[in-house]
Design a protein around this motif. Structure first.
Motif, PDB file in Angstrom:
ATOM      1  N   LEU A   5      -1.107  -1.735  18.376  1.00  0.00           N
ATOM      2  CA  LEU A   5       0.151  -1.797  17.254  1.00  0.00           C
ATOM      3  C   LEU A   5       0.730  -2.798  16.407  1.00  0.00           C
ATOM      4  O   LEU A   5       0.642  -2.911  15.382  1.00  0.00           O
ATOM      5  N   LEU A   6       0.203  -4.269  17.408  1.00  0.00           N
ATOM      6  CA  LEU A   6       1.194  -5.431  16.272  1.00  0.00           C
ATOM      7  C   LEU A   6      -0.311  -5.921  14.875  1.00  0.00           C
ATOM      8  O   LEU A   6       0.317  -6.134  14.120  1.00  0.00           O
ATOM      9  N   ILE A   7      -1.381  -5.409  15.514  1.00  0.00           N
ATOM     10  CA  ILE A   7      -2.591  -6.172  14.308  1.00  0.00           C
ATOM     11  C   ILE A   7      -2.416  -4.469  13.291  1.00  0.00           C
ATOM     12  O   ILE A   7      -2.501  -4.650  12.042  1.00  0.00           O
ATOM     13  N   THR A   8      -1.954  -3.569  13.694  1.00  0.00           N
ATOM     14  CA  THR A   8      -1.641  -2.711  12.830  1.00  0.00           C
ATOM     15  C   THR A   8      -1.080  -2.721  11.715  1.00  0.00           C
ATOM     16  O   THR A   8      -0.730  -2.409  11.208  1.00  0.00           O
ATOM     17  N   ALA A   9       0.338  -3.166  12.527  1.00  0.00           N
ATOM     18  CA  ALA A   9       1.515  -3.235  11.731  1.00  0.00           C
ATOM     19  C   ALA A   9       1.558  -4.425  11.000  1.00  0.00           C
ATOM     20  O   ALA A   9       1.497  -4.523   9.723  1.00  0.00           O
ATOM     21  N   VAL A  10       0.756  -5.945  10.724  1.00  0.00           N
ATOM     22  CA  VAL A  10       0.662  -6.875  10.324  1.00  0.00           C
ATOM     23  C   VAL A  10      -0.807  -6.065   9.457  1.00  0.00           C
ATOM     24  O   VAL A  10      -0.549  -7.285   7.716  1.00  0.00           O
ATOM     25  N   LEU A  11      -1.696  -5.434   9.055  1.00  0.00           N
ATOM     26  CA  LEU A  11      -2.581  -4.554   8.271  1.00  0.00           C
ATOM     27  C   LEU A  11      -1.286  -4.074   7.554  1.00  0.00           C
ATOM     28  O   LEU A  11      -1.833  -4.543   6.562  1.00  0.00           O
ATOM     29  N   PHE A  12      -0.631  -3.181   7.543  1.00  0.00           N
ATOM     30  CA  PHE A  12       0.063  -2.519   6.999  1.00  0.00           C
ATOM     31  C   PHE A  12       1.030  -4.140   6.285  1.00  0.00           C
ATOM     32  O   PHE A  12       1.160  -3.567   5.204  1.00  0.00           O
ATOM     33  N   ALA A  13       1.498  -4.055   6.709  1.00  0.00           N
ATOM     34  CA  ALA A  13       2.316  -4.727   5.975  1.00  0.00           C
ATOM     35  C   ALA A  13       2.024  -6.032   5.290  1.00  0.00           C
ATOM     36  O   ALA A  13       2.103  -6.379   4.352  1.00  0.00           O
ATOM     37  N   GLY A  14       0.993  -7.034   5.293  1.00  0.00           N
ATOM     38  CA  GLY A  14       0.162  -7.479   4.505  1.00  0.00           C
ATOM     39  C   GLY A  14      -0.798  -7.168   3.851  1.00  0.00           C
ATOM     40  O   GLY A  14      -0.162  -6.990   2.252  1.00  0.00           O
ATOM     41  N   SER A  15      -1.286  -5.430   3.695  1.00  0.00           N
ATOM     42  CA  SER A  15      -1.182  -4.898   2.431  1.00  0.00           C
ATOM     43  C   SER A  15      -0.234  -4.290   1.673  1.00  0.00           C
ATOM     44  O   SER A  15       0.246  -4.037   0.624  1.00  0.00           O
ATOM     45  N   ALA A  16       1.588  -4.635   1.941  1.00  0.00           N
ATOM     46  CA  ALA A  16       2.371  -3.580   1.347  1.00  0.00           C
ATOM     47  C   ALA A  16       2.574  -5.309   0.733  1.00  0.00           C
ATOM     48  O   ALA A  16       3.277  -5.175  -0.488  1.00  0.00           O
ATOM     49  N   LEU A  17       2.182  -6.139   1.073  1.00  0.00           N
ATOM     50  CA  LEU A  17       3.075  -7.369   0.072  1.00  0.00           C
ATOM     51  C   LEU A  17       2.106  -7.673  -0.771  1.00  0.00           C
ATOM     52  O   LEU A  17       1.886  -7.762  -1.388  1.00  0.00           O
ATOM     53  N   LEU A  18       1.063  -7.462  -0.599  1.00  0.00           N
ATOM     54  CA  LEU A  18      -0.237  -7.569  -1.769  1.00  0.00           C
ATOM     55  C   LEU A  18      -0.097  -6.607  -3.122  1.00  0.00           C
ATOM     56  O   LEU A  18      -0.085  -7.153  -3.891  1.00  0.00           O
ATOM     57  N   LEU A  19       0.328  -5.657  -2.280  1.00  0.00           N
ATOM     58  CA  LEU A  19       0.290  -4.162  -3.186  1.00  0.00           C
ATOM     59  C   LEU A  19       2.292  -4.686  -3.860  1.00  0.00           C
ATOM     60  O   LEU A  19       2.343  -4.789  -5.242  1.00  0.00           O
ATOM     61  N   LEU A  20       3.002  -5.493  -3.231  1.00  0.00           N
ATOM     62  CA  LEU A  20       4.752  -5.856  -4.173  1.00  0.00           C
ATOM     63  C   LEU A  20       3.861  -6.906  -4.736  1.00  0.00           C
ATOM     64  O   LEU A  20       4.054  -6.880  -5.911  1.00  0.00           O
TER      65      LEU A  20
END
Length: 172
Positions: free
Chosen positions: A142-157
């Protein structure tokens, strides 16, 4: 004399080439076919070696995995992907779907690989084989999944921010 269509080639030559290109795209080269057969043989051998005591479990696992994927998972993630494409496509930002697809695919791949440990199905076997407790896999996934989506959201931002900076201001 044959009829000539476009670029001075006879239509029969063009149709033969298109049939060959379709056939090569579907079948592939002999090397690709050989590699595919070898990969299936290797996967089968690995499955038999892992479950050497119970060959029927190997067959059940392969058939079950294929049926589960084709009948349940494929329609499920195709529907989710279609929803993501509609959500971003409606805003004219279809290329942004990759910011959801990539972390979702990586997370799904990790879930697939570590599923027995994440769900706690093989706690005793894992502890006996490694001498380590099997708890914590769900939390880490769950932590890795959250980090993957957070990193992707940061790149999108960052991409959206760059696009707004590069765009000329609206003048009315």
């Amino acid at each position: 004399m044959r009829a000539v269509r476009g670029r001075g080639r006879p239509s029969s030559v063009r149709s033969v080439r298109s049939v060959r290109s379709v056939r090569s795209a579907v079948v592939g080269s002999p090397l690709q076919l050989l590699l595919l057969v070898c990969s299936f043989a290797l996967a089968g051998h690995a499955g038999v070696r892992l479950l050497a005591d119970d060959r029927s479990a190997v067959v059940l696992w392969f058939v079950g995995a294929a049926l589960l994927h084709d009948l349940v998972l494929l329609p499920l993630y195709a529907a989710v992907d279609r929803g993501v494409v509609r959500a971003f496509g409606a805003a004219g930002r279809r290329e942004r779907t990759m910011y959801v697809r990539v972390p979702a695919a990586l997370s799904a791949l990790l879930l697939l690989v570590w599923f027995p440990l994440i769900t706690g199905q093989v706690d005793r076997r894992y502890r006996m084989a490694t001498g380590m407790p099997a708890d914590g896999f769900l939390g880490r996934w769950l932590l890795i999944t959250a980090v993957l989506f957070a990193g992707s959201a940061l790149l999108l931002l960052l991409r959206v921010r760059k696009e707004t900076k590069d765009r000329p201001p609206d003048v009315h």
